[in-house]
Design a protein around this motif. Structure first.
Motif, PDB file in Angstrom:
ATOM      1  N   ARG A 182      23.937 -10.630  -2.715  1.00 43.73           N
ATOM      2  CA  ARG A 182      23.570  -9.275  -2.271  1.00 43.73           C
ATOM      3  C   ARG A 182      22.146  -8.965  -2.704  1.00 43.73           C
ATOM      4  NH1 ARG A 182      27.892  -4.901  -3.468  1.00 43.73           N
ATOM      5  NH2 ARG A 182      26.967  -4.067  -1.585  1.00 43.73           N
ATOM      6  N   SER A 183      21.408  -8.307  -1.836  1.00 41.76           N
ATOM      7  CA  SER A 183      20.029  -7.960  -2.183  1.00 41.76           C
ATOM      8  C   SER A 183      19.917  -6.476  -2.493  1.00 41.76           C
ATOM      9  CB  SER A 183      19.063  -8.338  -1.063  1.00 41.76           C
ATOM     10  OG  SER A 183      19.154  -7.445   0.005  1.00 41.76           O
ATOM     11  N   GLN A 184      18.905  -6.162  -3.289  1.00 41.73           N
ATOM     12  CA  GLN A 184      18.620  -4.783  -3.667  1.00 41.73           C
ATOM     13  C   GLN A 184      17.110  -4.673  -3.864  1.00 41.73           C
ATOM     14  OE1 GLN A 184      20.567  -3.580  -7.306  1.00 41.73           O
ATOM     15  NE2 GLN A 184      19.395  -1.690  -7.449  1.00 41.73           N
ATOM     16  N   HIS A 185      16.565  -3.521  -3.538  1.00 42.36           N
ATOM     17  CA  HIS A 185      15.143  -3.268  -3.747  1.00 42.36           C
ATOM     18  C   HIS A 185      14.972  -2.388  -4.980  1.00 42.36           C
ATOM     19  CE1 HIS A 185      13.509  -5.051  -0.094  1.00 42.36           C
ATOM     20  NE2 HIS A 185      14.674  -4.719   0.431  1.00 42.36           N
ATOM     21  N   LEU A 186      14.020  -2.749  -5.807  1.00 44.73           N
ATOM     22  CA  LEU A 186      13.679  -1.958  -6.991  1.00 44.73           C
ATOM     23  C   LEU A 186      12.316  -1.327  -6.779  1.00 44.73           C
ATOM     24  CD1 LEU A 186      14.658  -4.460  -9.842  1.00 44.73           C
ATOM     25  CD2 LEU A 186      16.086  -2.726  -8.761  1.00 44.73           C
ATOM     26  N   ILE A 187      12.156  -0.117  -7.287  1.00 45.27           N
ATOM     27  CA  ILE A 187      10.867   0.561  -7.218  1.00 45.27           C
ATOM     28  C   ILE A 187      10.149   0.401  -8.558  1.00 45.27           C
ATOM     29  CG2 ILE A 187      11.612   2.160  -5.420  1.00 45.27           C
ATOM     30  CD1 ILE A 187      11.976   4.292  -7.616  1.00 45.27           C
ATOM     31  N   GLU A 188       8.924   0.878  -8.607  1.00 44.37           N
ATOM     32  CA  GLU A 188       8.083   0.682  -9.786  1.00 44.37           C
ATOM     33  C   GLU A 188       8.733   1.191 -11.071  1.00 44.37           C
ATOM     34  OE1 GLU A 188       3.579   1.738 -11.299  1.00 44.37           O
ATOM     35  OE2 GLU A 188       3.950   1.462  -9.158  1.00 44.37           O
ATOM     36  N   SER A 189       9.402   2.331 -11.026  1.00 36.07           N
ATOM     37  CA  SER A 189      10.017   2.855 -12.251  1.00 36.07           C
ATOM     38  C   SER A 189      11.102   1.911 -12.777  1.00 36.07           C
ATOM     39  CB  SER A 189      10.566   4.259 -12.044  1.00 36.07           C
ATOM     40  OG  SER A 189      11.602   4.260 -11.095  1.00 36.07           O
ATOM     41  N   ASN A 190      11.812   1.225 -11.879  1.00 35.79           N
ATOM     42  CA  ASN A 190      12.797   0.231 -12.311  1.00 35.79           C
ATOM     43  C   ASN A 190      12.114  -0.943 -13.007  1.00 35.79           C
ATOM     44  OD1 ASN A 190      14.131   0.895  -9.164  1.00 35.79           O
ATOM     45  ND2 ASN A 190      15.217   1.491 -11.025  1.00 35.79           N
ATOM     46  N   LEU A 191      10.974  -1.357 -12.471  1.00 35.35           N
ATOM     47  CA  LEU A 191      10.222  -2.466 -13.084  1.00 35.35           C
ATOM     48  C   LEU A 191       9.720  -2.066 -14.471  1.00 35.35           C
ATOM     49  CD1 LEU A 191       8.145  -3.672 -10.005  1.00 35.35           C
ATOM     50  CD2 LEU A 191      10.278  -4.621 -10.889  1.00 35.35           C
ATOM     51  N   LEU A 192       9.221  -0.848 -14.595  1.00 33.06           N
ATOM     52  CA  LEU A 192       8.730  -0.374 -15.889  1.00 33.06           C
ATOM     53  C   LEU A 192       9.854  -0.308 -16.918  1.00 33.06           C
ATOM     54  CD1 LEU A 192       6.284   2.438 -14.730  1.00 33.06           C
ATOM     55  CD2 LEU A 192       5.720   0.090 -15.422  1.00 33.06           C
ATOM     56  N   GLU A 193      11.035   0.120 -16.488  1.00 37.44           N
ATOM     57  CA  GLU A 193      12.189   0.157 -17.382  1.00 37.44           C
ATOM     58  C   GLU A 193      12.542  -1.247 -17.871  1.00 37.44           C
ATOM     59  OE1 GLU A 193      16.850   1.655 -17.421  1.00 37.44           O
ATOM     60  OE2 GLU A 193      15.758   1.627 -15.531  1.00 37.44           O
TER      61      GLU A 193
ATOM     62  N   GLU B  59       0.826  -1.215   0.000  1.00 32.96           N
ATOM     63  CA  GLU B  59       0.000   0.000   0.000  1.00 32.96           C
ATOM     64  C   GLU B  59       0.858   1.262   0.000  1.00 32.96           C
ATOM     65  OE1 GLU B  59      -3.745   1.851   0.065  1.00 32.96           O
ATOM     66  OE2 GLU B  59      -3.579  -0.290   0.486  1.00 32.96           O
ATOM     67  N   GLN B  60       1.896   1.284   0.820  1.00 33.88           N
ATOM     68  CA  GLN B  60       2.724   2.480   0.982  1.00 33.88           C
ATOM     69  C   GLN B  60       3.655   2.724  -0.202  1.00 33.88           C
ATOM     70  OE1 GLN B  60       5.005   2.426   4.573  1.00 33.88           O
ATOM     71  NE2 GLN B  60       5.804   4.484   4.285  1.00 33.88           N
ATOM     72  N   TYR B  61       4.216   1.648  -0.790  1.00 34.94           N
ATOM     73  CA  TYR B  61       5.252   1.800  -1.813  1.00 34.94           C
ATOM     74  C   TYR B  61       4.816   1.438  -3.225  1.00 34.94           C
ATOM     75  CZ  TYR B  61       8.136   1.988   2.363  1.00 34.94           C
ATOM     76  OH  TYR B  61       8.654   2.324   3.581  1.00 34.94           O
ATOM     77  N   GLY B  62       3.678   0.822  -3.393  1.00 33.33           N
ATOM     78  CA  GLY B  62       3.239   0.371  -4.714  1.00 33.33           C
ATOM     79  C   GLY B  62       3.956  -0.913  -5.102  1.00 33.33           C
ATOM     80  N   PHE B  63       4.261  -1.058  -6.386  1.00 33.25           N
ATOM     81  CA  PHE B  63       4.915  -2.268  -6.882  1.00 33.25           C
ATOM     82  C   PHE B  63       6.418  -2.156  -6.676  1.00 33.25           C
ATOM     83  CE2 PHE B  63       0.894  -2.197  -9.063  1.00 33.25           C
ATOM     84  CZ  PHE B  63       0.479  -3.504  -8.886  1.00 33.25           C
ATOM     85  N   THR B  64       6.993  -3.203  -6.113  1.00 35.40           N
ATOM     86  CA  THR B  64       8.428  -3.250  -5.853  1.00 35.40           C
ATOM     87  C   THR B  64       8.934  -4.650  -6.172  1.00 35.40           C
ATOM     88  OG1 THR B  64       8.160  -3.928  -3.545  1.00 35.40           O
ATOM     89  CG2 THR B  64       8.284  -1.548  -3.980  1.00 35.40           C
ATOM     90  N   ALA B  65      10.245  -4.783  -6.151  1.00 36.37           N
ATOM     91  CA  ALA B  65      10.863  -6.096  -6.281  1.00 36.37           C
ATOM     92  C   ALA B  65      12.099  -6.123  -5.406  1.00 36.37           C
ATOM     93  CB  ALA B  65      11.242  -6.386  -7.732  1.00 36.37           C
ATOM     94  N   GLU B  66      12.344  -7.271  -4.840  1.00 37.52           N
ATOM     95  CA  GLU B  66      13.613  -7.490  -4.176  1.00 37.52           C
ATOM     96  C   GLU B  66      14.389  -8.449  -5.048  1.00 37.52           C
ATOM     97  OE1 GLU B  66      15.638  -8.540   0.124  1.00 37.52           O
ATOM     98  OE2 GLU B  66      13.490  -8.827  -0.128  1.00 37.52           O
ATOM     99  N   ILE B  67      15.622  -8.101  -5.344  1.00 32.63           N
ATOM    100  CA  ILE B  67      16.454  -8.956  -6.182  1.00 32.63           C
ATOM    101  C   ILE B  67      17.681  -9.392  -5.385  1.00 32.63           C
ATOM    102  CG2 ILE B  67      15.696  -7.892  -8.344  1.00 32.63           C
ATOM    103  CD1 ILE B  67      18.515  -6.523  -8.394  1.00 32.63           C
ATOM    104  N   TRP B  68      18.192 -10.559  -5.768  1.00 34.25           N
ATOM    105  CA  TRP B  68      19.416 -11.071  -5.181  1.00 34.25           C
ATOM    106  C   TRP B  68      20.366 -11.424  -6.310  1.00 34.25           C
ATOM    107  CZ3 TRP B  68      14.600 -12.231  -3.490  1.00 34.25           C
ATOM    108  CH2 TRP B  68      14.300 -11.934  -2.147  1.00 34.25           C
ATOM    109  N   VAL B  69      21.582 -10.889  -6.230  1.00 34.18           N
ATOM    110  CA  VAL B  69      22.629 -11.182  -7.209  1.00 34.18           C
ATOM    111  C   VAL B  69      23.910 -11.426  -6.427  1.00 34.18           C
ATOM    112  CG1 VAL B  69      23.940 -10.352  -9.204  1.00 34.18           C
ATOM    113  CG2 VAL B  69      21.554  -9.663  -8.919  1.00 34.18           C
ATOM    114  N   GLN B  70      24.487 -12.589  -6.611  1.00 34.50           N
ATOM    115  CA  GLN B  70      25.746 -12.936  -5.970  1.00 34.50           C
ATOM    116  C   GLN B  70      25.709 -12.670  -4.465  1.00 34.50           C
ATOM    117  OE1 GLN B  70      28.316 -10.554  -8.474  1.00 34.50           O
ATOM    118  NE2 GLN B  70      28.653 -12.273  -9.880  1.00 34.50           N
TER     119      GLN B  70
END
Length: 93
Positions: free
Chosen positions: A48-59, A35-46
Motif C-alpha cells: 500500500r502506498s501513502q504520501h507524506l507531507i513536509e511536516s511528517n518528514l520533519l517529525e 514547486e506546488q507541494y514542497g518536500f514530500t515522500a511516497e512510502i510503500w508498506v505491505q
C-alpha cells in the motif's frame, strides 16, 4: 549538522515502521520536491502506498535525531533543502 538523503530515508523508514508495527526493511521511501507541494515522500508498506507531507518528514527526522544521535531537536530547527544531486536537512542547535 546536516543529514543527507540516505539518513532522511532511514528516519522515515524507522518512523513508519514504529507506527505500523512492521520492520524498517518492510518500508520503501521515495523523497521528492515539487514547486506546488514542497518536500514530500511516497512510502510503500505491505503493498500500500501513502504520501507524506513536509511536516511528517520533519517529525521523522526529529525522532531519528533523538534515537540515533541522542539529540533533542525541534521541527523549527530543521530545514529541508535540495541541490542538484540530493535532498538534505540542516539541523540547528
Amino acid at each position: 549538522m546536516r543529514i543527507y538523503t540516505d539518513e532522511i530515508i532511514n528516519a522515515v523508514c524507522l518512523h513508519i515502521a514504529d507506527r505500523r508495527g512492521v520492520k524498517p526493511t518492510d518500508v520503501e521511501v521515495q523523497l521528492a520536491w515539487e514547486e506546488q507541494y514542497g518536500f514530500t515522500a511516497e512510502i510503500w508498506v505491505q503493498g500500500r502506498s501513502q504520501h507524506l507531507i513536509e511536516s511528517n518528514l520533519l517529525e521523522a527526522i526529529e525522532q531519528y535525531m533523538f534515537r540515533e544521535y541522542n539529540r533533542r531537536v525541534f521541527r523549527s530547527n530543521i530545514t529541508l533543502d535540495a541541490d542538484d544531486e540530493e535532498i538534505y536537512a540542516d539541523i540547528r542547535d
